[in-house]
Design a protein around this motif. Structure first.
Motif, PDB file in Angstrom:
ATOM      1  N   ALA A  86       0.747  -1.336   0.197  1.00 44.14           N
ATOM      2  CA  ALA A  86      -0.121  -0.066   0.064  1.00 44.14           C
ATOM      3  C   ALA A  86       0.887   1.205  -0.212  1.00 44.14           C
ATOM      4  CB  ALA A  86      -0.894   0.050   1.270  1.00 44.14           C
ATOM      5  N   ARG A  87       2.011   1.188   0.704  1.00 47.17           N
ATOM      6  CA  ARG A  87       2.881   2.422   0.835  1.00 47.17           C
ATOM      7  C   ARG A  87       3.508   2.602  -0.559  1.00 47.17           C
ATOM      8  NH1 ARG A  87       6.659   4.221   4.999  1.00 47.17           N
ATOM      9  NH2 ARG A  87       6.531   2.494   6.241  1.00 47.17           N
ATOM     10  N   ALA A  88       4.073   1.545  -1.227  1.00 45.86           N
ATOM     11  CA  ALA A  88       4.690   1.780  -2.419  1.00 45.86           C
ATOM     12  C   ALA A  88       3.661   2.250  -3.590  1.00 45.86           C
ATOM     13  CB  ALA A  88       5.235   0.429  -2.741  1.00 45.86           C
ATOM     14  N   CYS A  89       2.515   1.957  -3.691  1.00 51.14           N
ATOM     15  CA  CYS A  89       1.634   2.453  -4.712  1.00 51.14           C
ATOM     16  C   CYS A  89       0.665   3.311  -4.312  1.00 51.14           C
ATOM     17  CB  CYS A  89       0.631   1.113  -5.176  1.00 51.14           C
ATOM     18  SG  CYS A  89      -0.617   0.745  -4.043  1.00 51.14           S
ATOM     19  N   PHE A  90       0.813   3.984  -3.172  1.00 50.58           N
ATOM     20  CA  PHE A  90      -0.099   5.105  -2.439  1.00 50.58           C
ATOM     21  C   PHE A  90      -0.091   6.315  -3.494  1.00 50.58           C
ATOM     22  CE2 PHE A  90      -1.858   8.210   0.665  1.00 50.58           C
ATOM     23  CZ  PHE A  90      -3.024   7.407   0.788  1.00 50.58           C
ATOM     24  N   SER A  91       1.092   6.767  -3.661  1.00 51.59           N
ATOM     25  CA  SER A  91       1.169   8.182  -4.777  1.00 51.59           C
ATOM     26  C   SER A  91       0.423   7.961  -5.987  1.00 51.59           C
ATOM     27  CB  SER A  91       2.501   8.371  -4.875  1.00 51.59           C
ATOM     28  OG  SER A  91       2.997   8.988  -3.665  1.00 51.59           O
ATOM     29  N   ASP A  92       0.674   6.824  -6.582  1.00 52.88           N
ATOM     30  CA  ASP A  92       0.038   6.306  -7.696  1.00 52.88           C
ATOM     31  C   ASP A  92      -1.602   6.088  -7.454  1.00 52.88           C
ATOM     32  OD1 ASP A  92       2.270   6.263  -9.085  1.00 52.88           O
ATOM     33  OD2 ASP A  92       2.367   4.055  -9.077  1.00 52.88           O
ATOM     34  N   LEU A  93      -1.890   5.712  -6.514  1.00 52.14           N
ATOM     35  CA  LEU A  93      -3.278   5.674  -6.014  1.00 52.14           C
ATOM     36  C   LEU A  93      -4.027   6.919  -6.012  1.00 52.14           C
ATOM     37  CD1 LEU A  93      -6.094   3.920  -5.255  1.00 52.14           C
ATOM     38  CD2 LEU A  93      -5.134   3.694  -3.002  1.00 52.14           C
ATOM     39  N   LEU A  94      -3.178   7.810  -5.067  1.00 53.15           N
ATOM     40  CA  LEU A  94      -3.907   9.210  -5.033  1.00 53.15           C
ATOM     41  C   LEU A  94      -4.000   9.837  -6.473  1.00 53.15           C
ATOM     42  CD1 LEU A  94      -2.007  10.656  -1.963  1.00 53.15           C
ATOM     43  CD2 LEU A  94      -4.215   9.474  -2.093  1.00 53.15           C
ATOM     44  N   ASP A  95      -3.258   9.776  -7.445  1.00 52.25           N
ATOM     45  CA  ASP A  95      -3.082  10.456  -8.742  1.00 52.25           C
ATOM     46  C   ASP A  95      -4.269   9.606  -9.415  1.00 52.25           C
ATOM     47  OD1 ASP A  95      -1.068  12.026  -8.213  1.00 52.25           O
ATOM     48  OD2 ASP A  95       0.290  10.675  -9.471  1.00 52.25           O
ATOM     49  N   TRP A  96      -4.496   8.421  -9.288  1.00 51.35           N
ATOM     50  CA  TRP A  96      -5.540   7.742 -10.273  1.00 51.35           C
ATOM     51  C   TRP A  96      -7.010   8.241  -9.424  1.00 51.35           C
ATOM     52  CZ3 TRP A  96      -9.629   4.188  -8.504  1.00 51.35           C
ATOM     53  CH2 TRP A  96     -10.044   3.364  -9.400  1.00 51.35           C
ATOM     54  N   LEU A  97      -6.858   8.331  -8.139  1.00 51.04           N
ATOM     55  CA  LEU A  97      -8.249   9.116  -7.586  1.00 51.04           C
ATOM     56  C   LEU A  97      -8.333  10.520  -7.856  1.00 51.04           C
ATOM     57  CD1 LEU A  97      -8.006   7.229  -3.993  1.00 51.04           C
ATOM     58  CD2 LEU A  97      -9.762   6.640  -5.782  1.00 51.04           C
ATOM     59  N   GLY A  98      -7.323  11.124  -8.422  1.00 51.94           N
ATOM     60  CA  GLY A  98      -7.506  12.642  -8.462  1.00 51.94           C
ATOM     61  C   GLY A  98      -7.235  13.220  -7.396  1.00 51.94           C
ATOM     62  N   LYS A  99      -6.594  12.758  -6.402  1.00 47.91           N
ATOM     63  CA  LYS A  99      -6.249  13.450  -4.903  1.00 47.91           C
ATOM     64  C   LYS A  99      -5.009  14.186  -4.796  1.00 47.91           C
ATOM     65  CE  LYS A  99      -9.665  10.629  -2.384  1.00 47.91           C
ATOM     66  NZ  LYS A  99     -10.493  11.682  -1.758  1.00 47.91           N
ATOM     67  N   GLY A 100      -4.158  13.983  -5.873  1.00 49.78           N
ATOM     68  CA  GLY A 100      -2.922  14.588  -5.606  1.00 49.78           C
ATOM     69  C   GLY A 100      -1.913  13.780  -4.923  1.00 49.78           C
ATOM     70  N   LYS A 101      -0.952  14.650  -4.413  1.00 50.01           N
ATOM     71  CA  LYS A 101       0.102  13.761  -3.645  1.00 50.01           C
ATOM     72  C   LYS A 101      -0.291  14.110  -1.863  1.00 50.01           C
ATOM     73  CE  LYS A 101       2.565  12.659  -6.920  1.00 50.01           C
ATOM     74  NZ  LYS A 101       3.004  11.347  -7.375  1.00 50.01           N
ATOM     75  N   GLN A 102       0.130  13.105  -1.168  1.00 49.84           N
ATOM     76  CA  GLN A 102       0.134  13.216   0.231  1.00 49.84           C
ATOM     77  C   GLN A 102       1.295  12.755   0.884  1.00 49.84           C
ATOM     78  OE1 GLN A 102      -3.170  11.364   1.984  1.00 49.84           O
ATOM     79  NE2 GLN A 102      -4.678  12.623   1.304  1.00 49.84           N
ATOM     80  N   GLN A 103       1.749  13.326   1.934  1.00 49.20           N
ATOM     81  CA  GLN A 103       3.043  12.822   2.555  1.00 49.20           C
ATOM     82  C   GLN A 103       3.132  11.350   2.928  1.00 49.20           C
ATOM     83  OE1 GLN A 103       4.620  15.661   5.390  1.00 49.20           O
ATOM     84  NE2 GLN A 103       6.587  14.311   5.663  1.00 49.20           N
TER      85      GLN A 103
END
Length: 291
Positions: free
Chosen positions: A268-285
């Motif tokens: 989950a950590r490894a793909c989280f940035s890609d997931l946020l982009d896919w959801l249209g939520k941008g980047k999170q720390q």
């Protein structure tokens, strides 16, 4: 804006992988507005709505050697393989209390799948229909022939994984256009096919629930194909153990369970940035850390 659903597969003790994924989601404050879950996935989905990270990990590992929780010897004593009374009446209500208040306060939709033993068809319980949440989840987790049937509203119910091992189609039917799908294994079609013929021979010409068990493997293959197709179309974001990674559904070795939990968390950590982009939520720390 497109509606997004979170689809949670079951898998017995393999569900600890989903625990790791959802714990990371919760640490990052990511909550999908629609959750549909089956069997062990229903336990994890409920903890997700209750904002209770760590509960799935605790339930899968801390009590795994307690015979009241899970032991093959229970079958010899004509008891359920999984101690449902111990899990739902003692652990979740007194020892490791489930945050029911937060679950009911959550805004997310929640759908649990069970199987009607008389008709062999899927039965769906929405959050508003879960008058007794633990009873509904117990039904979704009750394994055929090794757990008692669960009576809800006059229906005798068993494991929802019989009819919907990956409940993606119901999410589609409920109007979700994109899906975050968490799988608990990456079994090859060959493994499924090898087991299919055994079940077909065992239940040929049997009851409705027997026919549902025969259909189970075909439904599983169709659902995995559907997941892959939607993934290729960009309509599904899939998190699953790597190909070749496998753990038994009845695993009792704590160290292996913990590794599977950590695998889910780190995936989950490894793909989280890609997931946020896919959801249209941008980047999170990324601040999460597996224990």
């Amino acid at each position: 804006m497109e509606k997004v659903g979170l689809v949670l597969q079951g898998g017995g003790m393999r569900g600890i992988y989903t625990s790791g994924v959802l714990d990371y989601f919760m640490e990052q404050g990511l909550y999908i507005p629609y959750v549909i879950a089956v069997s062990a996935g229903a336990c994890n989905g409920a903890a997700y709505l209750a904002r209770q990270p760590g509960l799935g990990k605790t339930m899968h590992t801390k009590y795994i050697r307690d015979s009241r929780y899970f032991h093959a010897w229970n079958l010899v004593k004509r008891r359920p393989l999984l101690g449902m009374d111990f899990i739902f009446d003692e652990l979740l209500q007194r020892v490791e209390p489930f945050a029911l208040d937060r679950f009911w306060a959550a805004e997310e939709e929640f759908v649990v799948v069970a199987t009607d033993c008389a008709t062999g068809e899927a039965v769906y319980f929405t959050k508003n229909e879960c008058d007794n949440l633990f009873q509904v989840i117990r039904a979704s987790c009750s394994l055929p022939f090794v757990s008692p049937k669960v009576n809800i509203n006059g229906r005798q119910l068993w494991d929802g994984g019989i009819t919907h091992p990956i409940p993606l189609q119901k999410s589609l039917n409920d109007g979700n256009e994109r899906h975050v799908v968490i799988l608990t294994s990456s079994q090859s079609p060959g493994w499924v096919t090898r087991n299919m013929w055994r079940v077909e021979r065992l239940f040929a010409g049997g009851s409705q629930i027997g026919q549902a068990l025969i259909r189970h493997f075909r439904v599983f293959l169709e659902a995995t194909q559907q997941v892959r197709q939607l993934q290729q179309e960009g309509k599904a974001f899939v998190i699953a153990p790597p190909t070749g990674t496998y753990m038994r559904g009845f695993e009792r070795r704590q160290e292996k369970l913990l590794r599977y939990y950590t695998l889910g968390y780190e995936d989950a950590r490894a793909c989280f940035s890609d997931l946020l982009d896919w959801l249209g939520k941008g980047k999170q720390q990324d601040t999460g850390r597996a224990e």
